[in-house]
Design a protein around this motif. Structure first.
Motif, short mmCIF file in Angstrom:
data_model
loop_
_atom_site.label_atom_id
_atom_site.label_comp_id
_atom_site.label_asym_id
_atom_site.label_seq_id
_atom_site.Cartn_x
_atom_site.Cartn_y
_atom_site.Cartn_z
N ALA A 72 0.80 -1.43 0.03
CA ALA A 72 -0.01 -0.07 -0.11
C ALA A 72 0.72 1.34 0.11
O ALA A 72 1.88 1.13 0.71
N ARG A 73 0.30 2.17 -0.73
CA ARG A 73 1.06 3.69 -0.69
C ARG A 73 0.17 4.38 0.18
O ARG A 73 0.82 5.20 1.07
N THR A 74 -1.03 4.19 0.58
CA THR A 74 -1.67 4.79 1.60
C THR A 74 -2.94 3.96 1.97
O THR A 74 -3.43 3.05 1.25
N VAL A 75 -3.59 4.25 2.84
CA VAL A 75 -4.87 3.69 3.75
C VAL A 75 -6.10 4.64 3.83
O VAL A 75 -5.74 5.68 4.22
N THR A 76 -7.12 4.14 3.23
CA THR A 76 -8.33 4.90 3.62
C THR A 76 -9.12 4.19 4.89
O THR A 76 -9.49 2.80 4.82
N PHE A 77 -9.23 4.90 5.96
CA PHE A 77 -9.92 4.13 7.23
C PHE A 77 -11.23 4.37 7.16
O PHE A 77 -11.58 5.56 7.49
#
Length: 266
Positions: A79-84
């Motif tokens: 992952a480059r980023t995570v959406t919570f």
């Protein structure tokens, strides 16, 4: 090929070593050496049928052994980023499709670290005026040449967070290259502190998941049976070697995931 791994301590090591030595056809000293590291420990790399037979023997003796099939390719996203989200997390890579996991399906969260160690050695020659040699040879030899070995070493460590769901799908959150702005107000001034904050948020959203940090230590050790982690180049009087434990860390994380799925952990 399959790798045979132990995911819980062997207990009485001498007795376990006897079982492993007899089942795998190895010397007792080698069996003790394989069982010595803190689990997860890699015991052997065998053809599938032989690995399955060895695991059955070890399990019958009360050992928490399992196999890791090298031919299986589970879904993994770096992952480059995570959406919570409130009910799920979306792990978005730099390229490719994102991976979505429901928080209730997350079963394993692991923090780990890999290391890249480099070593170099070369020979340096120096020429100096040698008055003694000049006197003895009547000035025919005015210098002397000496050689010495010069060694250098360095180590770089990088952390990762592994997140697995009950279907075996996984997301890898790397310290290097990750966009920590997804942490919002929890974002910290350093990458290491951000990895701590990221793991904490994951645990808060998936409280039922198994969480472990032992791979922060164990992931930095070179492993047997894991190919591609060591390179050595020798050219004349110069040699360079590099040991990267990243691939071994992935194998240990998979061993722990399987250990949780099969009830050996926690």
């Amino acid at each position: 090929m399959k790798i045979v791994a132990l995911v819980r301590p062997a207990g009485e090591v001498p007795e376990a070593a006897q079982v492993l030595a007899a089942a795998a056809g190895m010397a007792p000293a080698e069996a003790r050496m394989r069982l010595a590291p803190e689990p997860p420990a890699l015991l052997a790399r065998l053809a599938p049928d032989a690995a399955d037979a060895l695991v059955k023997t070890l399990q019958d003796a009360g050992l928490a052994a399992l196999t890791i099939d090298e031919s299986e390719t589970a879904e993994r996203v770096t992952a480059r980023t995570v959406t919570f989200g409130s009910a799920q997390a979306t792990f978005t890579p730099r390229a490719g499709a994102p991976l979505t996991m429901a928080w209730e399906d997350v079963t394993v969260i692991l923090r780990g670290a890999s290391s890249l160690r480099t070593q170099s050695e070369h020979t340096e020659k120096t020429t100096q005026v040698a008055l003694g040699a000049a006197l003895i040879t009547g000035g025919l030899k005015m210098t002397k040449t000496t050689e010495k070995s010069v060694r250098g070493a360095s180590e770089e460590t990088s952390q990762l967070i592994f997140v697995f769901d009950r279907d075996g799908r996984g997301a890898v959150l790397p310290e290097v290259g990750f966009d920590f702005s997804c942490l919002g107000p929890a974002m910290q001034p350093s990458r290491t502190a951000n990895m701590v904050a990221l793991a904490r948020l994951m645990r808060e959203r998936a409280p039922g998941a198994f969480y472990d940090e032992r791979l922060l230590r164990l992931g930095r050790r070179p492993l047997p049976f894991v190919l591609g982690g060591a390179v050595q180049v020798v050219s004349g009087a110069t040699s360079h070697s590099r040991i990267n434990t990243a691939q071994g860390l992935d194998v240990l994380a998979e061993a722990m995931r399987l250990g949780v799925a099969r009830g050996y952990l926690p």
